[in-house]
Design a protein around this motif. Structure first.
Motif, short mmCIF file in Angstrom:
data_model
loop_
_atom_site.label_atom_id
_atom_site.label_comp_id
_atom_site.label_asym_id
_atom_site.label_seq_id
_atom_site.Cartn_x
_atom_site.Cartn_y
_atom_site.Cartn_z
N ARG A 62 -24.68 -60.42 -60.52
CA ARG A 62 -24.74 -59.96 -59.13
C ARG A 62 -23.49 -60.39 -58.40
NH1 ARG A 62 -29.47 -61.24 -54.61
NH2 ARG A 62 -28.43 -60.17 -52.89
N PRO A 63 -22.69 -59.50 -57.86
CA PRO A 63 -22.99 -58.08 -57.74
C PRO A 63 -22.53 -57.25 -58.94
CG PRO A 63 -21.00 -58.58 -56.55
CD PRO A 63 -21.49 -59.89 -57.11
N LYS A 64 -21.75 -57.84 -59.85
CA LYS A 64 -21.19 -57.03 -60.94
C LYS A 64 -21.55 -57.62 -62.29
CE LYS A 64 -17.19 -55.41 -58.27
NZ LYS A 64 -15.71 -55.34 -58.21
N GLU B 50 -29.26 -54.37 -52.87
CA GLU B 50 -27.94 -54.99 -52.93
C GLU B 50 -26.86 -54.00 -52.50
OE1 GLU B 50 -27.53 -56.34 -56.90
OE2 GLU B 50 -28.84 -58.09 -56.65
N ALA B 51 -27.00 -52.75 -52.95
CA ALA B 51 -26.02 -51.72 -52.58
C ALA B 51 -26.05 -51.47 -51.08
CB ALA B 51 -26.31 -50.43 -53.35
N GLU B 52 -27.24 -51.47 -50.51
CA GLU B 52 -27.35 -51.26 -49.06
C GLU B 52 -26.72 -52.41 -48.30
OE1 GLU B 52 -31.54 -50.81 -48.68
OE2 GLU B 52 -31.49 -48.62 -48.96
N GLU B 53 -26.91 -53.64 -48.81
CA GLU B 53 -26.29 -54.82 -48.17
C GLU B 53 -24.77 -54.74 -48.25
OE1 GLU B 53 -27.91 -58.14 -50.19
OE2 GLU B 53 -29.90 -58.00 -49.26
N GLU B 54 -24.25 -54.30 -49.40
CA GLU B 54 -22.81 -54.18 -49.56
C GLU B 54 -22.25 -53.12 -48.62
OE1 GLU B 54 -21.98 -53.46 -53.64
OE2 GLU B 54 -22.74 -55.41 -54.32
N ARG B 55 -22.99 -52.01 -48.47
CA ARG B 55 -22.53 -50.95 -47.57
C ARG B 55 -22.51 -51.44 -46.13
NH1 ARG B 55 -25.30 -45.11 -45.97
NH2 ARG B 55 -23.79 -44.66 -44.32
N LEU C 8 -31.42 -53.56 -57.05
CA LEU C 8 -30.05 -53.03 -57.07
C LEU C 8 -29.78 -52.15 -55.86
CD1 LEU C 8 -29.64 -52.15 -60.87
CD2 LEU C 8 -28.65 -54.07 -59.63
N LEU C 9 -30.79 -51.36 -55.46
CA LEU C 9 -30.63 -50.51 -54.29
C LEU C 9 -30.46 -51.34 -53.04
CD1 LEU C 9 -30.65 -47.75 -52.93
CD2 LEU C 9 -33.15 -47.86 -52.86
#
Length: 198
Positions: A102-104, A170-175, A167-168
């Motif tokens: 996380r994240p990669k 986490e992606a929303e947090e990154e955005r 994962l979704l």
């Protein structure tokens, strides 16, 4: 116990150690506190490259020593320039060699060792590597993507719903973080907050 380095004559070869690694590392360590990471990486990468070419030289020399009976000459500079596998290209498909993170995702030391071993042995292995020729590359429009020549023979894993949800999120947090940083940059440039335009 480490003995003092001989400074009165040329250092005797001991693998990839030439006697100045410690001094280089001390200099790099001294610079670490006086520059930011973006600049410091160039210092460290230089040391890593030096270590790499040093190890590669010693490995090639050891191989030439082992091939003396076949006419190899470790003292001939041209021996080190000769391509070991003329006309061949080794492609390694390491797309499935990773640990989830996380994240990669990232390769582990074991994965790196597998790739390095495949290169040093220069062998084609099922679902890992392939040896192709320059003519084959030309026929494929010079496409050197490993996945074109090395099939993993494995189906894509289907993520469990719980893991996919994580994962979704986490992606929303990154955005959200990226949007906030972009808004700050636009504000500094006098362009206004783009989020207010939605």
């Amino acid at each position: 116990m480490r003995t003092a380095r001989n400074t009165t004559g040329p250092a005797q070869p001991t693998g990839a150690v030439f006697g100045y690694e410690a001094e280089l590392w001390k200099m790099a360590d001294a610079l670490r506190g006086s520059m930011n990471a973006a600049e410091y990486k160039h210092v460290v990468l230089g040391l890593i490259f030096l270590k790499y070419i040093s190890d590669a030289f010693e490995e090639q020399r050891a191989q030439l020593e082992a091939e003396r009976s076949e006419g190899a000459d470790p003292e001939d500079p041209d021996e080190y320039c000769a391509k070991r596998h003329p006309g061949e290209i080794l492609l390694v498909n390491a797309s499935r060699l990773f640990a989830k993170g996380r994240p990669k995702n990232h390769p582990t030391e074991e994965h790196i060792a597998i790739v390095a071993d495949s290169y040093h042995r220069w062998t084609a292995e099922n679902a890992l590597s392939a040896i192709i020729t320059k003519e084959e590359v030309a026929r494929n429009d010079y496409n050197l993507s490993p996945s074109r020549y090395v099939a993993t023979d494995q189906k894509e894993d289907v993520l469990p719903l719980k893991e996919a949800t994580v994962l979704l999120r986490e992606a929303e947090e990154e955005r959200t973080t990226a949007d906030r940083e972009l808004a700050e940059v636009r504000k500094a440039l006098g362009l206004g907050d783009f989020r207010a335009q939605d």
